[in-house]
Design an enzyme around this catalytic site. Structure first.
Site, PDB file in Angstrom:
ATOM      1  N   ASP A  63      68.704 -68.170 -36.975  1.00  0.00           N
ATOM      2  CA  ASP A  63      69.116 -69.352 -35.935  1.00  0.00           C
ATOM      3  C   ASP A  63      70.445 -68.770 -35.372  1.00  0.00           C
ATOM      4  OD1 ASP A  63      68.839 -71.544 -34.416  1.00  0.00           O
ATOM      5  OD2 ASP A  63      69.579 -73.042 -36.229  1.00  0.00           O
ATOM      6  N   GLU A 112      71.812 -66.643 -30.204  1.00  0.00           N
ATOM      7  CA  GLU A 112      72.020 -66.707 -28.846  1.00  0.00           C
ATOM      8  C   GLU A 112      73.172 -65.642 -28.474  1.00  0.00           C
ATOM      9  OE1 GLU A 112      71.655 -69.661 -30.072  1.00  0.00           O
ATOM     10  OE2 GLU A 112      69.263 -69.204 -29.910  1.00  0.00           O
ATOM     11  N   ASP A 145      65.117 -76.211 -30.031  1.00  0.00           N
ATOM     12  CA  ASP A 145      64.808 -77.492 -30.335  1.00  0.00           C
ATOM     13  C   ASP A 145      64.564 -78.609 -29.229  1.00  0.00           C
ATOM     14  OD1 ASP A 145      66.504 -76.803 -32.334  1.00  0.00           O
ATOM     15  OD2 ASP A 145      68.430 -77.332 -31.564  1.00  0.00           O
TER      16      ASP A 145
HETATM   17  C1  GLC Z   1      69.632 -75.613 -34.678  1.00  0.00           C
HETATM   18  C2  GLC Z   1      68.204 -75.160 -34.786  1.00  0.00           C
HETATM   19  C3  GLC Z   1      67.539 -75.999 -35.890  1.00  0.00           C
HETATM   20  C4  GLC Z   1      68.221 -76.214 -36.908  1.00  0.00           C
HETATM   21  C5  GLC Z   1      69.645 -76.569 -36.856  1.00  0.00           C
HETATM   22  C6  GLC Z   1      70.665 -76.641 -38.133  1.00  0.00           C
HETATM   23  O1  GLC Z   1      69.967 -76.818 -33.800  1.00  0.00           O
HETATM   24  O2  GLC Z   1      67.833 -74.917 -33.755  1.00  0.00           O
HETATM   25  O3  GLC Z   1      66.260 -75.830 -36.019  1.00  0.00           O
HETATM   26  O4  GLC Z   1      67.678 -77.347 -38.038  1.00  0.00           O
HETATM   27  O5  GLC Z   1      70.492 -75.734 -35.843  1.00  0.00           O
HETATM   28  O6  GLC Z   1      70.544 -75.425 -38.648  1.00  0.00           O
END
Ligand code: GLC
Length: 756
Positions: free
Chosen positions: A405, A408, A479
């Site tokens: 995650d 980017e 998200d």
């Molecule tokens: C980001 C991710 C989400 C995750 C959060 C905390 O917003 O896209 O899926 O739950 O981070 O890690």
């Protein structure tokens, strides 16, 4: 810009063309795939996406006349003209794609004074009109629609829209006018009045795709920097174009079968006890489930490759216990490494020079979940190897997959400046060039590490990626919110990701941000259960979103659709097998199967799963009837078994527990019995759900987890159906666990075929 053609020279499969003010080449990769290239800044770059190329054996002829340099392959004629304008014709001499000859006419927007006024109130004013360093204009005259461009907001057909490729983490509700999301896949398909074609613009810098918004006459793709480097591929069909694109950039490898089951997630299940409770509730409520994802709170202070000893004591035992109940654990790993003295990952990375740097040579820092953090320089192969090796820690704990995650990369104290120093192999470069491939590299490192230490087919899920990332990872759409608009968007979004090579994708079922309503969740699971990646995930601070939190009606509906998914596991597995062979996505827009049907050019609320299942989900609140379009041919209502002639719209009753699903006449759909998790039962009998008509299919079987299938350890069956009379043939027998029986379900009757 290039001026007139001076000369040309053929070298191997390249035709180098020299212009008055520059040079470029056309590389003949296949009879129907070419690359158009010119180095703009004299930097030698390796593609991050392209994995293999044929070429040497392609036959082609080159000649020159007053029109330009003409290259003829078996399937294409390419004419390179002055100024490197390039026109392509098909084998029948029909023009398929021509460069636009005029100048751009930029959209007139607003005076400087008015802009100030508007911005004063917080309005943003569009500004995509720059003249880019690299910019290719193509004629729009024969284009009916555009598809692809990876993970973008909006609708299926991208014609008339402008998008950008710059991996972006913006947690606001993402709507049609968002130009960029987390992924950059600079590939699109043009459906034309003749043969369809695809263009892959292999440029990792900030790039722009204006699909005819600026003009009725041309569309363009452009980039701030990098090379003029794009691939053109022609197909007899859109499927052919996807085959060509995934031939170049790689295909989704066959996954472990359990990953096709249901995944439950939440930011966060933050203690072992909480996870055990979730697991118990899954089984108690009879919701099949294979995988539980652990979000950032499992870590010690958000430090990657750690578990909090307080909240997750005795990790191995915990993972083992869950595994004996059939649950697999997937852990999140973000790229941001906490800058904390004494923390092993930080210290190792620091002493080896593995983190991205500022121009003055100091390690670049920004803030993410762990506070002040540093960013691995994934463009450097040594860093990828190191990161891959760190997966061992997780594998040793029994973790079965890794969720990448914030890659980017996301950062809380403003974006990384353009000049942050990264490597691209041995070459020193900067954030501008690496940004869009950062997540791609991270996924590659993770895949390689898991493969090395676990040995089974790696399960990686990522938020950011680039073209070709499908070789390493699955993806989710980031998200989203628990709003109807995002359930509606899920269908075109996943269709376009599939077209763009990312076949193993899903949305957060129920929506991530905001509170889901019971009705929205019931409807979302109906689309979710057909998504290649099927995961319910929700954000901290939102209403808990597990299926049992909304009363019995929703729980029953939820169970019904998760069970349907588990019945269809062998059908999905077959589609993944097909995808690995041909690149054909699992979830498809109808236009892919019915390219001549103009009703489906803009079909945003229906999709195919493979060739045999058409899903027309309800994506609006309060709606209990759905207008369904069925393409020409005979269809069967999955729910009532009613026969329906297609080529028309019908109204289907769709109370909350019904998702309209249709099966193509003659289809043979392999089913497993419902299991609470993959492998709960030893499957010795395959159920074949057979529909009137004629049809055939192949079915694939292997151990569901190892790489042995690549050495022939698999079985392949061929089924033929003639109105319920089913023939079974084994066309490859390499895996010892053959089915003992085939159980044929046809018009309410059950027949058994014994396999010797
Ligand atoms: C980001 C991710 C989400 C995750 C959060 C905390 O917003 O896209 O899926 O739950 O981070 O890690």
């Amino acid at each position: 810009m290039f001026g007139r053609i001076k000369d040309y020279k053929t070298e191997g499969n390249k035709v180098n063309v020299e212009f008055e003010k520059g040079s470029g080449f056309i590389e003949i990769i296949k009879d129907d795939i070419i690359r158009i290239f010119s180095s703009i800044d004299s930097v030698e770059r390796n593609s991050k996406a392209i994995c293999e190329k044929a070429g040497d054996s392609v036959k082609f002829n080159v000649s020159k006349d007053e029109n330009g340099v003409k290259i003829v392959t078996e399937l294409l004629t390419i004419v390179v003209c002055d100024d490197f304008k390039t026109d392509v014709y098909d084998k029948d001499g029909q023009s398929v794609c021509s460069d636009f000859r005029g100048e751009r006419e930029q959209v007139q927007r607003i005076s400087d004074e008015d802009r100030k006024l508007l911005e004063g109130e917080g309005h943003s004013v569009g500004e995509e009109n720059g003249n880019y360093k690299i910019q290719v204009l193509k004629k729009l005259d024969n284009v009916k629609a555009f598809y692809g461009l990876g993970d973008k907001t909006g609708f299926l057909n991208k014609a008339g829209y402008h998008y950008e490729m710059w991996n972006t983490d913006n947690p606001d509700p993402q709507v049609d006018c968002f130009k960029a999301l987390y992924k950059s896949i600079p590939f699109f398909i043009a459906l034309t009045t003749g043969r369809p074609y695809g263009i892959f613009f292999d440029n990792t810098f900030h790039s722009y795709f204006d699909m005819g918004k600026e003009s009725q006459d041309y569309y363009y793709f452009a980039a701030d920097e990098g090379d003029l480097d794009y691939y053109f591929m022609l197909g007899e069909s859109m499927a052919d174009v996807i085959k060509g694109y995934t031939y170049l950039t790689g295909r989704t490898p066959l996954p472990q079968m359990f990953t096709l089951g249901y995944h439950q997630s939440r930011w966060s299940y933050s203690s072992a006890d909480e996870v055990r409770q979730i697991a118990d509730n899954m089984r108690k409520n009879r919701i099949p489930c294979d995988t539980i994802h652990l979000d950032i709170d499992y870590m010690d202070d958000f430090k990657v490759f750690t578990f909090s000893e307080q909240r997750f004591p005795a990790v191995k035992e915990f993972v083992n216990d869950l595994s004996s109940e059939g649950f697999k654990i997937v852990t999140i790993i973000d790229p941001g490494v906490k800058a904390e003295d004494g923390y092993n990952i930080y210290e190792e990375g620091k002493s080896n020079g593995y983190f991205a740097k500022s121009e003055d040579g100091s390690i670049y820092k920004n803030r993410v979940w762990p506070g002040t953090s540093v960013f691995p320089d994934f463009g450097n192969g040594d860093v990828r190897k190191w990161w891959g090796d760190n997966q061992k820690y997780l594998v040793d704990m029994g973790v079965r997959g890794v969720w990448n995650d914030m890659n980017e990369p996301a950062s809380f104290d403003g974006p990384l400046p353009d000049n942050v120093v990264f490597r691209d192999g041995d070459r020193v470069t900067n954030h501008k060039e690496i940004h869009n491939v950062y997540g791609h590299f991270m996924a590659q490192a993770t895949y390689d590490g898991l493969k090395k230490y676990d040995g089974r087919r790696p399960y990686v899920i990522t938020r950011a990626c680039y073209a070709g990332s499908q070789k390493y990872t699955t993806a989710w759409t980031g998200d989203n919110h628990s709003i109807w608009a995002h359930l509606q968007m899920a269908v075109p979004q996943l269709c376009n990701m599939g077209i763009s090579g990312i076949a193993f994708a899903g949305t957060d079922v129920g929506g991530f941000g905001s509170d889901v309503t019971p009705e929205l969740l019931a409807r979302w699971v109906q689309t979710g259960c057909f998504s290649p990646l099927f995961r319910n995930h929700s954000a901290k601070g939102t209403r808990y979103q597990e299926p049992w939190r909304f009363g019995d009606e929703v729980l029953d509906i939820y169970r019904k659709y998760v069970e349907l998914r588990y019945r269809l596991i062998p059908y999905f597995y077959d589609l993944f097998h097909e995808c690995e062979q041909t690149g054909m996505p699992v979830l498809r827009p109808l236009i892919l199967n019915y390219p001549d049907d103009k009703e489906v050019i803009n079909m945003n609320d229906e999709f195919m799963v493979g060739d045999s299942i058409l899903v027309s989900p309800v994506v609006n609140p309060g709606q209990t009837k759905k207008m369904v379009y069925l393409p020409k041919g005979v269809w069967y209502d999955y729910d009532t078994k009613e026969r329906i002639d297609g080529g028309t719209y019908i109204i289907k009753d769709a109370p909350l527990d019904i998702c309209p699903v249709y099966i193509k006449a003659g289809a043979i759909i392999p089913n497993y019995p419902v299991q609470q998790y993959i492998g709960e039962q030893k499957i010795e009998k395959l159920i074949l759900d057979v529909y009137p008509g004629e049809g055939s299919c192949t079915h694939y079987q292997d151990d569901g987890e190892s790489f042995e299938y690549q050495d022939g350890v698999y079985n392949e069956y061929r089924f033929a159906n003639c109105d319920g009379k089913v023939d079974v043939e084994i066309v490859h027998h390499g895996y010892k666990e053959k089915y003992k029986e085939m159980e044929i379900h046809y018009k309410g009757d059950i027949n058994i075929i014994q396999m010797e």
